[in-house]
Write a protein that holds these residues in place. Sequence first.
Motif, PDB file in Angstrom:
ATOM      1  N   TYR A  10      -9.650   5.593   3.133  1.00 35.37           N
ATOM      2  CA  TYR A  10      -8.547   6.556   3.241  1.00 35.37           C
ATOM      3  C   TYR A  10      -8.973   7.948   2.794  1.00 35.37           C
ATOM      4  O   TYR A  10      -8.469   8.955   3.305  1.00 35.37           O
ATOM      5  CB  TYR A  10      -7.326   6.089   2.432  1.00 35.37           C
ATOM      6  N   ALA A  66      -3.758   7.022  -3.693  1.00 33.14           N
ATOM      7  CA  ALA A  66      -3.411   5.745  -3.055  1.00 33.14           C
ATOM      8  C   ALA A  66      -3.252   4.683  -4.130  1.00 33.14           C
ATOM      9  O   ALA A  66      -3.845   4.758  -5.208  1.00 33.14           O
ATOM     10  CB  ALA A  66      -4.478   5.327  -2.055  1.00 33.14           C
ATOM     11  N   PHE A  91       0.846  -1.185   0.000  1.00 32.61           N
ATOM     12  CA  PHE A  91       0.000   0.000   0.000  1.00 32.61           C
ATOM     13  C   PHE A  91       0.887   1.243   0.000  1.00 32.61           C
ATOM     14  O   PHE A  91       1.913   1.284   0.669  1.00 32.61           O
ATOM     15  CB  PHE A  91      -0.882   0.002   1.260  1.00 32.61           C
ATOM     16  N   ASN A 140      -4.819   0.006  -2.310  1.00 33.84           N
ATOM     17  CA  ASN A 140      -5.803   0.110  -1.241  1.00 33.84           C
ATOM     18  C   ASN A 140      -6.851  -0.992  -1.341  1.00 33.84           C
ATOM     19  O   ASN A 140      -7.235  -1.418  -2.420  1.00 33.84           O
ATOM     20  CB  ASN A 140      -6.469   1.485  -1.244  1.00 33.84           C
ATOM     21  N   GLU A 148      -6.329  -0.311   6.433  1.00 32.53           N
ATOM     22  CA  GLU A 148      -5.718  -1.072   5.350  1.00 32.53           C
ATOM     23  C   GLU A 148      -5.069  -2.368   5.820  1.00 32.53           C
ATOM     24  O   GLU A 148      -4.510  -3.107   5.017  1.00 32.53           O
ATOM     25  CB  GLU A 148      -4.692  -0.209   4.611  1.00 32.53           C
TER      26      GLU A 148
END
Length: 150
Positions: free
Chosen positions: A50, A42, A24, A45, A94
Amino acid sequence: MRNFEADTISRAVHYIRVTSLSDFTALALPIDDGSKYRWQYASGNMNHRYRHMIVKRGKGLPGMALLLGRSLIKDIASKEANKPRFECSLMLAEGLHTAAAIPIPDGFGAAGVLMVGVRHPHSYTDTNLIYLEQCAIELSNLVEISRYKT
């Protein structure tokens, strides 16, 4: 439709995830007056939680990296692993076991924070951190270019 600079930053975040062998990677950039940061990019993910998380200086692993202006690692072996100030909601969301937070430099402090992590027990080495800090400098350049384009 996303602009070219945003796509460039997204590709860079993805590239950092792949080359650092992380599960991640995310990039938080300042919002409003610059006292708070939001995860805007990101890669890897598992969900989109997030996007709703805010980073404040001094709070959690990325917030401490911003406050101190240096890279920080949270893993099983670190002495600060169980201290409340290093608790990180992004790591929980995560499922990350190990994470590193690297401030994105600019001329006046931090233009953002890069966070990478893995979902299994792992330790980032000094070599890993040096590479990630170089990536942070490159991201700083991309962020700066995108600011001038908008």
